[in-house]
Design an enzyme around this catalytic site. Structure first.
Site, short mmCIF file in Angstrom:
data_model
loop_
_atom_site.label_atom_id
_atom_site.label_comp_id
_atom_site.label_asym_id
_atom_site.label_seq_id
_atom_site.Cartn_x
_atom_site.Cartn_y
_atom_site.Cartn_z
N ASP A 75 -57.65 -6.39 -1.00
CA ASP A 75 -56.72 -6.29 0.19
C ASP A 75 -56.96 -4.48 -0.18
O ASP A 75 -57.50 -4.44 -0.63
CB ASP A 75 -55.42 -6.38 -0.46
CG ASP A 75 -55.02 -5.83 0.62
OD1 ASP A 75 -55.08 -6.07 1.48
OD2 ASP A 75 -52.74 -6.22 0.31
N GLU A 86 -59.51 -0.69 3.77
CA GLU A 86 -60.17 0.03 4.77
C GLU A 86 -60.87 0.99 4.35
O GLU A 86 -62.09 1.37 5.46
CB GLU A 86 -59.03 -0.08 5.59
CG GLU A 86 -58.59 -0.82 5.93
CD GLU A 86 -57.66 -1.48 5.33
OE1 GLU A 86 -56.84 -1.94 4.29
OE2 GLU A 86 -57.67 -3.08 4.94
N ASP A 123 -51.76 -8.56 8.10
CA ASP A 123 -50.15 -8.42 7.89
C ASP A 123 -49.75 -8.57 9.23
O ASP A 123 -48.93 -7.79 10.07
CB ASP A 123 -49.90 -7.35 7.47
CG ASP A 123 -50.33 -6.54 6.06
OD1 ASP A 123 -50.35 -7.79 5.29
OD2 ASP A 123 -49.58 -5.80 5.18
C1 GLC Z 1 -50.96 -6.03 2.24
C2 GLC Z 1 -51.30 -7.24 2.53
C3 GLC Z 1 -50.82 -8.44 2.25
C4 GLC Z 1 -50.29 -8.38 0.79
C5 GLC Z 1 -49.62 -6.63 0.38
C6 GLC Z 1 -49.00 -6.48 -1.26
O1 GLC Z 1 -50.05 -5.61 3.02
O2 GLC Z 1 -51.60 -7.00 3.45
O3 GLC Z 1 -51.31 -9.04 2.24
O4 GLC Z 1 -49.34 -8.86 0.83
O5 GLC Z 1 -49.73 -5.86 0.46
O6 GLC Z 1 -50.17 -6.58 -1.94
#
Ligand code: GLC
Length: 811
Positions: free
Chosen positions: A405, A408, A483
């Site tokens: 995650d 980017e 998200d």
């Molecule tokens: C980001 C991710 C989400 C995750 C959060 C905390 O917002 O897109 O899926 O739960 O970070 O790690």
């Protein structure tokens, strides 16, 4: 938050002035050919033409004189050796002929036309243009042309009149239609017109705009930095284009079967106890589930490659117990490494110079969850290997799936919302600034993770899920769409998004079921679950503040709906797994727009609220509250309602009745759909309990190919798999079904093959060579025989399994 400052008059830039201020590369000056390329020099810029595959031509434009030396940046798979290229020069043009394609460079402007083997234009005129500061490309758009692909975008299936900017961005704002950039950038469009398609990949990981709006007769491609590196991929079929695009950028390897099961996540399940309780609840309530995710709270102050031992005192034991229960754990791993001189990962990264540095040589430090953090420079092979190897921490505990995650990369509290643009990536000796390389960061992280896991797991298949990516991401990771929100609009949005991701090579994708931000309702969860179990990736995930959204949180009615649909996914796993196998072989998506199967049908061209699950099933979710009815478009042929068996003549719209517990699903006549027995979690993909459901009433003959293996290891690469070909022939007074194994390298433990014929023209008089059995009890234990269930109108047939066989039913 945006203010009116966003629309300041001085923000007008070249891209908004249309093509008026741009000129071509020409006039032509000279050309030369070598083993790799034909290079054409113009007065203002040069281009190189390279045939990288029989149906794919690469055209590179640069202001310099040697465009052919531009290295590809994306995960381009090394192609076939260069073909013999023939160049013909006339007063007006250069014709550069490859094996099947010809590139015609017009001398006056140096625009390029690409022709197929029959001389028909694949793309009539690609104008390579030079603006004040950068290079552009403009391609023609007839009034009837459609644009598909472009990866993860909001909006509808057809991208005509849209504009997107390829720049991987962490977007917490609602994903509304004018959101130009999301987490993934796949700079690949498919142009479809007059029953012919071609693809155009713009291999540039810097910010690149695709504008299908500014000029009604053209699309404009506007990279902010770097070369104009184009791959024209010929069709004419849409499937040809997707398949050739994935041959170029790579296809996914088969994921483990458990990653196709239902997955449960939340930001965060806070403790070992909570995770164990969650797992037990799934089993007690008989809701199938294979995967539980650990979000950032499992870590020690968000340090990657650690566990918080207060919250998770015995992770090894937890993982082992869960494995016994049929669950896998997938922990999150973000790229930011906490700046902490006591932390071994940080220390090693610093001492071995593995982190990103600014152009002046100072460490880049950005704020993310752990506070100030350093970011691995994945462009560098040394860093990638190091990072991959760090995953031993997880694999030693029995983990084989990782969730990437924030890659980017997302960086808090800075204007760019990402890494400083003057970071200089080492890029194995070909340094690039972050401005030039940005969109590759997420892909490189997932590549390092996947390849690291692959080595560590010694034969077991890894699973990686990523938020950011670029062209070719399908080789390393499944993709989820970030998200989203618990809005009905976002549920509907996923259909076009998932279908275009599929057309952009990403077969393994899904959105957070129930929505991530905001509060879901029981009704929304039920409807989203119905759709989500037909997405290639089926994961329920939710943010910290919203109400809990596990399947049982909204009372028995919603729970039962979730149970029923998750169960349906598990029953259809043999079909789904076979679709994954096909995606790994051909690149074709699992979740398909109808236009892929029915390209000549006008009604399919921008159909965004229903999709195909493989070639034989149509899924038409209800995506509005309180709705019980919806229009469904059924293309040519005969279609059966999956639930009631009702027969529909295709080529028209029908009104589906779908109370809350019903998802409208239609199966094509002639289809052969394998189903297995319902289980609470996956095991192997040998399907010891398998029934082939044969939907009769098709157009004469049809075929299906079932793929089987252990679902877990790379043994399939050594021939340990089965390919079972099934062929159905329907005649007036009889039908015949033949099967034969093309490969029989995996022991599926079956001694008979079970067939269920539905929608027969009349009751069978005889089934050749088999004994009739009169009751279901007896039939269960028989090795072979047939039984006609008059009430259901279904014929049950059991054949002793051999390497080939057939059955004829006479009416
Ligand atoms: C980001 C991710 C989400 C995750 C959060 C905390 O917002 O897109 O899926 O739960 O970070 O790690």
């Amino acid at each position: 938050m945006q203010t009116s400052e966003s629309i300041r008059p001085d923000r007008e830039d070249e891209s908004m002035q249309g093509a008026a201020s741009l000129t071509g590369f020409g006039p032509f000056r000279s050309w030369k050919a070598d083993a790799r390329a034909v290079t054409v020099n113009g007065a203002k810029a040069s281009l190189a033409v390279m045939f990288v595959a029989e149906h794919t031509v690469r055209i590179v434009g640069t202001p310099g004189a040697d465009p052919a030396s531009t290295p590809p940046v994306s995960a381009i798979v090394p192609g076939e050796p260069p073909f013999q290229v023939d160049v013909k020069e006339t007063e007006e043009e250069l014709r550069i002929c490859g094996k099947s394609l010809t590139a015609v460079v017009r001398k006056a402007t140096m625009s390029v036309e690409v022709l197929d083997a029959s001389g028909k234009a694949v793309v009539a005129e690609l104008e390579l243009l030079q603006g004040q500061r950068k290079l552009r490309c403009r391609g023609p758009l007839n009034a009837s042309a459609r644009i598909y692909g472009l990866g993860e975008t909001t909006g509808f299936l057809n991208k005509r009149r849209e504009r997107y900017t390829m720049w991987n961005s962490d977007i917490y704002d609602p994903h509304v239609p004018d959101m130009e950039s999301l987490y993934q950038s796949i700079p690949f469009l498919i142009h479809y017109d007059a029953d012919a398609a071609y693809g155009l990949l713009v291999d540039n990981p810097g910010k690149t705009a695709f504008d299908m709006r500014a000029d009604s007769g053209a699309y404009l491609i506007d990279p902010e930095t770097g070369a104009l590196d184009l791959y024209v991929i010929a069709g004419p079929g849409l499937k040809d284009v997707v398949s050739r695009y994935t041959a170029l950028t790579g296809r996914m390897k088969l994921p483990p079967l458990w990653a196709l099961g239902y997955q449960q996540s939340r930001y965060s399940y806070m403790s070992q106890e909570e995770v164990m309780r969650l797992a037990r609840t799934f089993r007690e309530r008989n809701i199938p589930c294979d995967v539980i995710y650990l979000d950032i709270h499992y870590m020690d102050e968000y340090r990657v490659f650690t566990f918080d031992r207060q919250r998770f005192p015995e992770p090894e034991q937890m993982i082992a117990e869960l494995k016994e229960m049929g669950f896998r754990i997938v922990p999150i791993v973000d790229p930011g490494v906490k700046k902490d001189e006591q932390y071994d990962v940080y220390r090693e990264g610093i001492s071995r110079e593995l982190f990103c540095k600014k152009i002046e040589g100072t460490l880049f430090v950005g704020e993310v969850w752990p506070g100030d953090s350093a970011f691995p420079d994945f462009s560098d092979e040394r860093t990638a290997e190091w990072w991959g190897g760090l995953h031993r921490f997880y694999t030693d505990m029995g983990i084989s799936g990782i969730w990437n995650d924030m890659n980017e990369p997302s960086v808090f509290a800075c204007e760019s919302k990402t890494m400083d643009l003057d970071v200089l990536h080492r890029n194995n000796g070909n340094p690039q600034t972050h401005r030039e390389w940005h969109n590759m960061y997420g892909l490189s992280m997932s590549k390092a993770t996947y390849e690291g896991l692959e080595k560590l797991l010694e034969g077991e298949r890894p699973f990686v899920l990523t938020r950011a990516g670029y062209a070719g991401i399908q080789r390393y990771a499944a993709v989820w769409t970030g998200d989203n929100r618990s809005y009905w609009e976002h549920m509907a949005m996923f259909m076009a998004m998932g279908m275009n991701l599929g057309l952009s090579g990403v077969a393994f994708c899904g959105a957070d079921i129930g929505g991530f931000v905001h509060h879901t309702s029981g009704e929304l969860l039920a409807r989203w679950m119905q759709m989500g179990v037909f997405a290639p990736l089926s994961r329920n995930h939710c943010a910290m503040e919203p109400v809990y959204q596990e399947p049982w949180q909204f009372g028995p009615e919603i729970e039962e709906i979730c149970r029923r649909y998750i169960g349906l996914r598990y029953r259809l796993l043999p079909y789904l797994y076979t679709l994954f196998y096909e995606a790994s072989q051909t690149g074709l998506p699992i979740m398909r727009p109808l236009v892929l199967e029915y390209p000549h049908d006008e009604h399919t061209r921008n159909l965004c609220d229903q999709f195909m699950f493989g070639p034989d099933m149509i899924v038409a979710p209800i995506y509005r509250p309180s709705a019980e009815y919806r229009a469904v478009y059924l293309p040519e042929g005969i279609w059966y309602d999956y639930w009631t068996g009702e027969r529909h003549e295709g080529g028209r719209h029908i009104l589906a009745h779908a109370p809350l517990d019903t998802l409208p699903i239609y199966v094509k006549a002639g289809a052969i759909i394998p189903e297995t027995a319902l289980r609470q979690h996956t095991a192997d993909a040998g399907w010891s309990e398998l029934a082939l459901h044969v939907y009769c009433g098709g157009a004469g003959s049809s075929e299906f190919r079932l793929y089987e293996d252990d679902g877990l290891t790379d043994g399939y690469g050594r021939g340990e798999y089965n390919l079972l070909n099934v062929r159905l022939e329907e005649r007036e007074q009889s039908l015949q079904l033949q099967y034969a194994y093309d490969n029989q390298g995996y022991d599926n433990g079956r001694d008979s093959l079970k067939l269920i014929f539905k929608h027969l023209p009349s009751s069978p008089a005889d089934v050749d060579g088999l004994n009739e059995i009169r009751d279901h009890g007896e039939w269960k234990h028989a090795d072979a025989g047939w039984l006609y269930d008059r009430d259901k109108g279904e014929l049950f047939v059991k054949l002793r399994q051999a390497s080939a066989g057939e059955v004829t039913v006479v009416f």
